[in-house]
Write an enzyme that holds these catalytic residues in place. Sequence first.
Site, PDB file in Angstrom:
ATOM      1  N   GLU A  42       0.866  -1.170   0.000  1.00  0.00           N
ATOM      2  CA  GLU A  42       0.000   0.000   0.000  1.00  0.00           C
ATOM      3  C   GLU A  42       0.900   1.217   0.000  1.00  0.00           C
ATOM      4  O   GLU A  42       1.669   1.439   0.942  1.00  0.00           O
ATOM      5  CB  GLU A  42      -0.871  -0.002   1.257  1.00  0.00           C
ATOM      6  N   ASP A  61      -5.741  10.642   8.673  1.00  0.00           N
ATOM      7  CA  ASP A  61      -4.519  10.034   9.176  1.00  0.00           C
ATOM      8  C   ASP A  61      -4.065  10.690  10.462  1.00  0.00           C
ATOM      9  O   ASP A  61      -4.373  11.845  10.726  1.00  0.00           O
ATOM     10  CB  ASP A  61      -3.408  10.151   8.128  1.00  0.00           C
TER      11      ASP A  61
END
Lengths: 266, 403
Positions: free
Chosen positions: A49, A60
């Site tokens: 990823e 995030d």
Amino acid sequence: MNRIDRRFNALKVAGRTGLIPFVTAGDPAPERAVDLMHALVDAGADIIELGVPFSDPMADGPVIQHASERAIAKGVGLVDVLAWVTAFRERDKDTPVVLMGYLNPVEIHGYQRFAAAAVTAGVDGVLLVDCPLEEAAVLAPLRKAGLKQILLAAPTTAPARMAQLCEAAEGFLYYVSFAGITGAGRLSTQDIATRVAELRSRAKAPVAVGFGVKDAQSAKAISEFADAVVIGSALVERLDGAKTAQDIAARVDDFLRPIRTALDAS
Amino acid sequence: MPSIQDFRQWPDARGRFGSFGGQYVAETLMAPLAELTEAYLRLREDPQFLAELDRDLTHYVGRPSPIYHAERLSQHVGGARILLKREDLNHTGAHKINNTIGQALVAKRMGKPRVIAETGAGQHGVATATVAARFGLKCVVYMGAVDIERQKINVYRMKLLGAEVVPVTSGSKTLKDALNEAMRDWVTHVADTFYIIGTVAGPHPYPMMVRDFNAIVGREARAQMLEQYGRLPDVLTACVGGGSNAIGLFHEFLNDEGVRMVGAEAAGEGIATGHHAASLAAGRPGVLHGNRTYVLCDEHGQIIETHSVSAGLDYPGVGPEHAFLKDAGRAEYVGVTDEEALEAFHLLARTEGILAALESSHAVAQAIKLARELPKDGIVLCNLSGRGDKDVHTIAAREGVQV
């Protein structure tokens, strides 16, 4: 068949749990980005990823945000990320690569243009964090070009919506194991196990579990009930400051190998 | 699908204003947004809720705010009459409280004991801290470290009101970063926390909800115009950062064909210099903070740092309804520079005895330009969205004065 499906089929046949490390493209060193990808595979990654740096990574935590900021400060953009995947594919034709990021860089690049470039580069799927199913119509050119749209499911996802996600799942369904941002908090393994079991029985794709997985122990606990384990912040943190290809490879190996071993022992 | 001619019916059921708006958020936020949307759609039709809101707007905020004919300013400019909608006279000194009172009441009805907010100039933070104290809610405000430096007085004000102010040191350390941080807090503490967004941006239902709560400005102004002047104004103007005071003024007038609307964005040191915050005048459609709208970004899609002398306008996006009104041709958006805003600030202070917020000074500067284009019997209605006490130190520093 798409590389992601092929890889999950192979894992199933072998009875293994997939290992999906996340790194921010261009961090810790843009000139070592391709070396880092190979190092991940060498240490046991099944799928990579690759985070596309974005200035405002709302979903995030601080670790990945700082990695994004460092990469952006070095001028890293979507075009570089695609170039690195192209270079990676010269030596690795099999490991699936999923680009993870936010919609705006793709939008500005142009959906059509991005889809063509990503497929040519050898990208297999995209996980656009701020593009839920409801807004996914804009991604039609990506799907048409053969890119899998990786969807997220969360503990807060309502049952009716979960059914929709299971139905639409392709590549793999990414279950975020607690209601929070990446790289923080504690997860209750029992709760996750129950939810993931239900998801796996209904989803049209394998289920990967991530957010908050940080070492062999937590990865192994999850491998008991998930098709794959995603590891992000803890790895990104470990890589911070590495400069040479050797240093990067050593840190990756040091971090991922025990996790790989633990997964394979289960 | 609402008709394009009826500008007041938007957004549609999915939170879209034409192609703008929507819910571009991570999966973890979809459930809380659905919960909020459902609660708000119910409350906006609930006579008891609306009566409670109305009571507080009257007795706590001090509404209605007057429209005031700035005669000496108009005379000085030598054009049309300039009227000011005096949102600066509200409790806490700006339009922001119209929204925070509304959202705090929603939070209370939803049983959330903790509210969080992001703030740029600090006005929204103060307005949130204020209503949190008023309703007995725990309050945490996220504020960019750069803005904290620029707006010390407001930071202290929030603390006096019992709020915790959390400095945000990521990114450009301004409003957009505070918004990111607040969004993270919300995702992590969604069970007991209500996120009071301060502008008409963010994911649906925020652009609609914040607009609805600020639309009182236009509703009052339209009625006041008809009552006191027997006519509608020729043109409305308001400053646009995220765009809440502007949409608040514009919304009631959207279907009044003869009324022109001009939003004044922060052109900073000039749009050509690249140091500005004029998302509509100089940006392009993109996706930021949960909605599709006009954004300021580079060729890689990275959101760029903006500049404005006023912290409240220093934002690289803008509410999706403004993006829609721009593309539909219903409203115009132009840049006003730091210099022009400061000049307007001084002129208004000396001709009318009103210290306007630096944000609102952009609107005043635009009102002056518009008044010059119109005949003497024309009317420019300008939203004086906030008072300037908070900016006195900034202005003194800029002009080399020790206070």
